[in-house]
Design a protein around this motif. Structure first.
Motif, mmCIF file in Angstrom:
data_model
loop_
_atom_site.group_PDB
_atom_site.id
_atom_site.type_symbol
_atom_site.label_atom_id
_atom_site.label_comp_id
_atom_site.label_asym_id
_atom_site.label_seq_id
_atom_site.Cartn_x
_atom_site.Cartn_y
_atom_site.Cartn_z
ATOM 1 N N VAL A 197 -15.516 -2.715 92.888
ATOM 2 C CA VAL A 197 -16.118 -1.445 92.891
ATOM 3 C C VAL A 197 -16.470 -1.093 94.259
ATOM 4 O O VAL A 197 -17.077 -1.679 95.003
ATOM 5 C CB VAL A 197 -17.330 -1.180 92.054
ATOM 6 C CG1 VAL A 197 -17.935 0.210 92.080
ATOM 7 C CG2 VAL A 197 -17.255 -2.313 90.838
ATOM 8 N N VAL A 198 -15.830 0.081 94.828
ATOM 9 C CA VAL A 198 -16.013 0.501 96.273
ATOM 10 C C VAL A 198 -16.337 2.208 96.175
ATOM 11 O O VAL A 198 -16.251 2.876 95.293
ATOM 12 C CB VAL A 198 -14.591 0.529 97.035
ATOM 13 C CG1 VAL A 198 -14.192 -1.132 97.199
ATOM 14 C CG2 VAL A 198 -13.555 1.373 96.024
ATOM 15 N N PRO A 199 -17.107 2.598 97.517
ATOM 16 C CA PRO A 199 -17.528 3.839 97.508
ATOM 17 C C PRO A 199 -16.472 4.917 97.521
ATOM 18 O O PRO A 199 -16.864 6.126 97.083
ATOM 19 C CB PRO A 199 -18.282 3.811 98.543
ATOM 20 C CG PRO A 199 -18.334 2.637 99.290
ATOM 21 C CD PRO A 199 -17.517 1.625 98.540
ATOM 22 N N GLU A 200 -15.279 4.470 97.865
ATOM 23 C CA GLU A 200 -14.156 5.385 97.790
ATOM 24 C C GLU A 200 -13.741 6.013 96.843
ATOM 25 O O GLU A 200 -12.942 7.098 96.544
ATOM 26 C CB GLU A 200 -13.058 5.030 98.618
ATOM 27 C CG GLU A 200 -13.193 4.662 100.257
ATOM 28 C CD GLU A 200 -13.915 3.425 100.616
ATOM 29 O OE1 GLU A 200 -14.677 2.841 99.717
ATOM 30 O OE2 GLU A 200 -13.863 2.866 101.708
ATOM 31 N N VAL A 201 -13.912 5.353 95.546
ATOM 32 C CA VAL A 201 -13.507 5.761 94.272
ATOM 33 C C VAL A 201 -14.630 5.849 93.459
ATOM 34 O O VAL A 201 -15.357 5.169 93.104
ATOM 35 C CB VAL A 201 -12.414 4.410 93.953
ATOM 36 C CG1 VAL A 201 -11.957 4.994 92.414
ATOM 37 C CG2 VAL A 201 -11.343 4.336 94.719
ATOM 38 N N PRO A 202 -14.537 7.124 92.835
ATOM 39 C CA PRO A 202 -15.603 7.477 92.061
ATOM 40 C C PRO A 202 -15.666 6.533 90.645
ATOM 41 O O PRO A 202 -14.569 6.023 90.401
ATOM 42 C CB PRO A 202 -15.093 8.947 91.579
ATOM 43 C CG PRO A 202 -14.330 9.657 92.540
ATOM 44 C CD PRO A 202 -13.585 8.414 93.124
ATOM 45 N N TRP A 203 -16.899 6.312 90.324
ATOM 46 C CA TRP A 203 -16.976 5.125 89.308
ATOM 47 C C TRP A 203 -18.188 5.247 88.313
ATOM 48 O O TRP A 203 -19.200 6.042 88.738
ATOM 49 C CB TRP A 203 -17.171 3.858 89.958
ATOM 50 C CG TRP A 203 -18.375 3.515 90.727
ATOM 51 C CD1 TRP A 203 -18.601 3.858 91.984
ATOM 52 C CD2 TRP A 203 -19.435 2.616 90.060
ATOM 53 N NE1 TRP A 203 -19.803 3.589 92.060
ATOM 54 C CE2 TRP A 203 -20.217 2.592 91.199
ATOM 55 C CE3 TRP A 203 -19.745 1.830 89.000
ATOM 56 C CZ2 TRP A 203 -21.562 1.923 91.011
ATOM 57 C CZ3 TRP A 203 -20.678 1.204 88.780
ATOM 58 C CH2 TRP A 203 -21.807 1.267 90.014
ATOM 59 N N THR A 204 -18.156 4.744 87.211
ATOM 60 C CA THR A 204 -19.357 4.786 86.330
ATOM 61 C C THR A 204 -19.653 3.373 85.834
ATOM 62 O O THR A 204 -18.881 2.569 85.767
ATOM 63 C CB THR A 204 -19.101 5.686 84.987
ATOM 64 O OG1 THR A 204 -18.080 5.021 84.396
ATOM 65 C CG2 THR A 204 -18.307 7.003 85.325
ATOM 66 N N VAL A 205 -20.722 3.391 85.342
ATOM 67 C CA VAL A 205 -21.242 1.884 84.726
ATOM 68 C C VAL A 205 -20.230 1.557 83.615
ATOM 69 O O VAL A 205 -20.012 0.579 83.421
ATOM 70 C CB VAL A 205 -22.915 1.925 84.665
ATOM 71 C CG1 VAL A 205 -23.180 0.768 83.997
ATOM 72 C CG2 VAL A 205 -23.686 2.066 85.855
ATOM 73 N N GLU A 206 -20.134 2.643 82.718
ATOM 74 C CA GLU A 206 -19.531 2.409 81.629
ATOM 75 C C GLU A 206 -18.045 1.842 81.893
ATOM 76 O O GLU A 206 -17.525 1.038 81.122
ATOM 77 C CB GLU A 206 -19.461 3.529 80.835
ATOM 78 C CG GLU A 206 -20.830 4.023 80.286
ATOM 79 C CD GLU A 206 -21.850 4.787 81.085
ATOM 80 O OE1 GLU A 206 -21.284 5.018 82.334
ATOM 81 O OE2 GLU A 206 -22.798 5.059 80.859
ATOM 82 N N GLN A 207 -17.453 2.521 82.850
ATOM 83 C CA GLN A 207 -16.159 2.142 83.036
ATOM 84 C C GLN A 207 -15.978 0.557 83.527
ATOM 85 O O GLN A 207 -15.074 -0.077 83.077
ATOM 86 C CB GLN A 207 -15.442 2.909 84.310
ATOM 87 C CG GLN A 207 -14.787 4.213 84.307
ATOM 88 C CD GLN A 207 -14.829 4.911 85.229
ATOM 89 O OE1 GLN A 207 -14.910 4.587 86.642
ATOM 90 N NE2 GLN A 207 -13.952 6.100 85.210
ATOM 91 N N VAL A 208 -16.892 0.222 84.343
ATOM 92 C CA VAL A 208 -17.001 -1.151 84.678
ATOM 93 C C VAL A 208 -16.936 -2.025 83.495
ATOM 94 O O VAL A 208 -16.458 -3.117 83.266
ATOM 95 C CB VAL A 208 -17.983 -1.551 85.974
ATOM 96 C CG1 VAL A 208 -17.868 -2.856 86.171
ATOM 97 C CG2 VAL A 208 -17.571 -0.621 87.254
ATOM 98 N N ALA A 209 -18.067 -1.721 82.561
ATOM 99 C CA ALA A 209 -18.239 -2.485 81.630
ATOM 100 C C ALA A 209 -17.145 -2.508 80.882
ATOM 101 O O ALA A 209 -16.649 -3.740 80.139
ATOM 102 C CB ALA A 209 -19.549 -1.834 80.652
#
Ligand code: ADP
Length: 350
Positions: A197-209
């Protein structure tokens, strides 16, 4: 002919700063130019200490011979907020004039380079060396300390993965890099970590889960999630308090997300018995420099002194196509940093 050269380290420390100071000292000695070490970044030029040796110190070869491999920075480093103010920069220029210092080598990140640019505009020749583990400068392929920081993280993640494997449990590992995800990406790829997980790519907690659940469904019970520290600031809104308290876990309202909290959320979202968090932290900055960083420091330090000796200033040293180079500070600071999105996608998809 330069009467004297000054050298300072500024901003966050990075492995290889001492090696660069050593190289500057050897080069200055070779060209017969006396060298003054300036303590605690730009603070030393503001003459804040009662004892002058706490601000400025002549660097003889003998003084610096032992420091090349030493972690940290012999000259100390610090931020100097007053330096944003032109009045204090005048004091710095007066100090340099009084000390007969005709050129300055500034080892630091983009903030320190901005300070050097200001000094150049006030008539002080400066050369910058990129000393930061973050690798966040667009004009150069490497910054001093990045390689060491990545290697520290790789060793740490390998050890964490060994324990994860032994216990069949996933791990969250937070690495440094501020707003740049390069340390996280290189660490994840080098260790075979499954999720990054990096700051350059938008992300959500649910996506990582969801990614972690996919690993579990494939039979991988000990995946590693490598997270760059800058990610917490770029995370999509998530109700941490509501989620944890509704799962019987104590949490105070407004508590920020962290590696520990993130592991706790993953554990509950993915129905696991345990998920551990580790924050690598200052070990990345205080490590002994790798051969790659030391070599870059050696070449960069020498080039910086040669440029000053030859009357070339207002430049920063860097690495392009594997070769040490220099370019104007302005141009370098305007270069956009590219993130290796292809490698990121590959790391997250295999
Ligand atoms: P880094 O050099 O690692 O990016 P900082 O951003 O904290 O670290 O900057 C280090 C120091 O450089 C600051 O504390 C300040 O002394 C100086 N500096 C940063 N930005 C400027 C600026 N715009 N003008 C003058 N000096 C600056």
């Amino acid at each position: 002919m330069m009467r004297k050269i000054g050298v300072l380290t500024s901003g966050g420390d990075s492995p290889g700063m001492n090696a660069a100071v050593m190289s500057v000292a050897r080069s200055a000695s070779l060209y017969g130019i006396p060298l003054i070490g300036i303590k605690r970044g730009y603070n030393g030029l503001l003459r804040k200490s009662t004892n002058i040796r706490d601000d400025l110190q002549e660097l003889h070869m003998e003084t610096v011979l032992d420091i090349a491999d030493a972690p940290g920075t012999y000259l100390r480093t610090a931020r100097c907020l007053e330096f944003m103010d032109p009045h204090y920069r005048e004091i710095a220029v007066n100090t340099l004039q009084a000390m007969e210092i005709d050129g300055l080598v500034v080892i630091g990140g983009d903030g320190s380079f901005n300070g050097a640019k200001e000094l150049c505009e006030m008539g002080v020749p400066c050369i910058g060396i990129p000393g930061t583990i973050d690798n966040d400068l667009g004009y150069t392929e490497m910054t001093l300390g990045f390689d060491t920081a990545v290697n520290v993280c790789v060793n740490a993640v390998r050890a964490i993965r060994a324990t994860s494997r032994s216990h069949d449990r996933p791990a969250v590992v937070e690495v440094m890099g501020r707003h740049c995800g390069d340390i996280a990406l290189m660490t994840a790829v080098s260790t075979g970590s499954e999720i990054v997980v990096v700051p350059e790519v938008p992300w959500t907690v649910e996506q990582v889960a969801a990614k972690l659940n996919k690993q579990l469904a494939r039979g991988n019970t000990r995946a590693t999630i490598v997270v760059a520290e800058g990610c917490w600031a770029t995370m999509a809104p998530f109700d941490l308090y509501g989620f944890l308290t509704s799962h019987g876990k104590q949490c105070y309202e407004g508590e920020p997300m962290s590696a520990v909290r993130f592991a706790s959320v993953m554990k509950r979202m993915c129905g696991m018995v345990e998920a551990r968090a580790s924050v690598i932290g200052y070990m990345q900055r205080g490590a002994e420099p790798t051969a790659r960083d030391s070599t870059f420091a050696f070449e960069a330090g020498n080039l910086a002194v040669r440029l000053l000796r030859d009357g070339i200033s207002n430049q920063v040293v860097g690495m392009q196509k594997g070769k040490v180079m220099y370019m104007p500070i302005d141009k370098a600071l305007a270069c956009k940093k590219n993130f290796n999105r292809n490698l990121y996608d590959l790391a997250n998809s295999l």
